[in-house]
Design a protein around this motif. Sequence first.
Motif, short mmCIF file in Angstrom:
data_model
loop_
_atom_site.label_atom_id
_atom_site.label_comp_id
_atom_site.label_asym_id
_atom_site.label_seq_id
_atom_site.Cartn_x
_atom_site.Cartn_y
_atom_site.Cartn_z
N ALA A 130 0.83 -1.21 0.00
CA ALA A 130 0.00 0.00 0.00
C ALA A 130 0.86 1.25 0.00
N GLN A 131 1.97 1.21 0.76
CA GLN A 131 2.86 2.37 0.81
C GLN A 131 3.50 2.62 -0.55
N ALA A 132 3.93 1.55 -1.22
CA ALA A 132 4.52 1.70 -2.55
C ALA A 132 3.50 2.23 -3.54
N ALA A 133 2.26 1.74 -3.46
CA ALA A 133 1.21 2.19 -4.37
C ALA A 133 0.96 3.69 -4.22
N GLU A 134 0.97 4.16 -2.98
CA GLU A 134 0.78 5.59 -2.72
C GLU A 134 1.93 6.41 -3.31
N LEU A 135 3.15 5.90 -3.16
CA LEU A 135 4.31 6.58 -3.73
C LEU A 135 4.24 6.61 -5.24
N HIS A 136 3.79 5.52 -5.85
CA HIS A 136 3.69 5.49 -7.31
C HIS A 136 2.63 6.47 -7.82
N GLU A 137 1.57 6.67 -7.05
CA GLU A 137 0.58 7.69 -7.42
C GLU A 137 1.22 9.08 -7.41
N GLN A 138 2.05 9.34 -6.40
CA GLN A 138 2.74 10.62 -6.33
C GLN A 138 3.71 10.78 -7.50
N ILE A 139 4.38 9.69 -7.86
CA ILE A 139 5.31 9.72 -9.00
C ILE A 139 4.55 10.03 -10.28
N ASP A 140 3.41 9.38 -10.48
CA ASP A 140 2.59 9.66 -11.67
C ASP A 140 2.21 11.14 -11.72
N HIS A 141 1.83 11.69 -10.56
CA HIS A 141 1.43 13.10 -10.49
C HIS A 141 2.61 14.01 -10.85
N ARG A 142 3.79 13.71 -10.32
CA ARG A 142 4.98 14.52 -10.62
C ARG A 142 5.33 14.42 -12.10
N CYS A 143 5.18 13.24 -12.65
CA CYS A 143 5.46 13.05 -14.08
C CYS A 143 4.50 13.89 -14.92
#
Length: 197
Positions: free
Chosen positions: A117-130
């Motif tokens: 779950a923590q990794a999934a949240e980080l990947h959402e943030q990465i998508d947003h930054r991208c």
Amino acid sequence: MSSSTTGRPLRADAERSVRAILEAAERVLTENPTASMEQIAEASGLARTTVHRRFSSRQALVDALAASAARQLAQAIEEAYPEDAPPLVALHRATANVLRVKGAWSFALGPAAAQSAQAAELHEQIDHRCLELLDRARTGGVFAPDADLDWIRRVLYALIGESLHGAAPAGSDAGSDADPEALAARIVGTLLHGLGA
């Protein structure tokens, strides 16, 4: 004050232990995704009790591995200065940085570790930054004004994934196929110009 009363050496030692365990887990699980905690402990050079003290279960270890790799991926994007560098420069830097991280943590960033779950949240943030970086690039004229940013992001991710699939391991002597800078130039060039004449 002595180091034994401050607790700092123990904390640093614990951090080194965790890092050794995560690095060993990446190596072992890349070769054998069903490897046990005992096999990971052996590869880390630490006692099984130490590994079990740091991680309560194999799933907890895999989750921590996925989260650690995702944090490194997020940091790789930030190190490209996506808000300050010229958009095309930032896009190239971010792509090269991501290639380095993804090449080093293929299991941790792959589907087998995607349940964290923590990794999934980080990947959402990465998508947003991208998407923010791609929006800057679109505003700066790198992409067409009506370009679909989410589609560009998905194509960029696919190009990165395909570039790493079958690429020579980092550190091998395989020329541009193993060089993140050269791969990034190829990926960004393909993203901008396609493969037409």
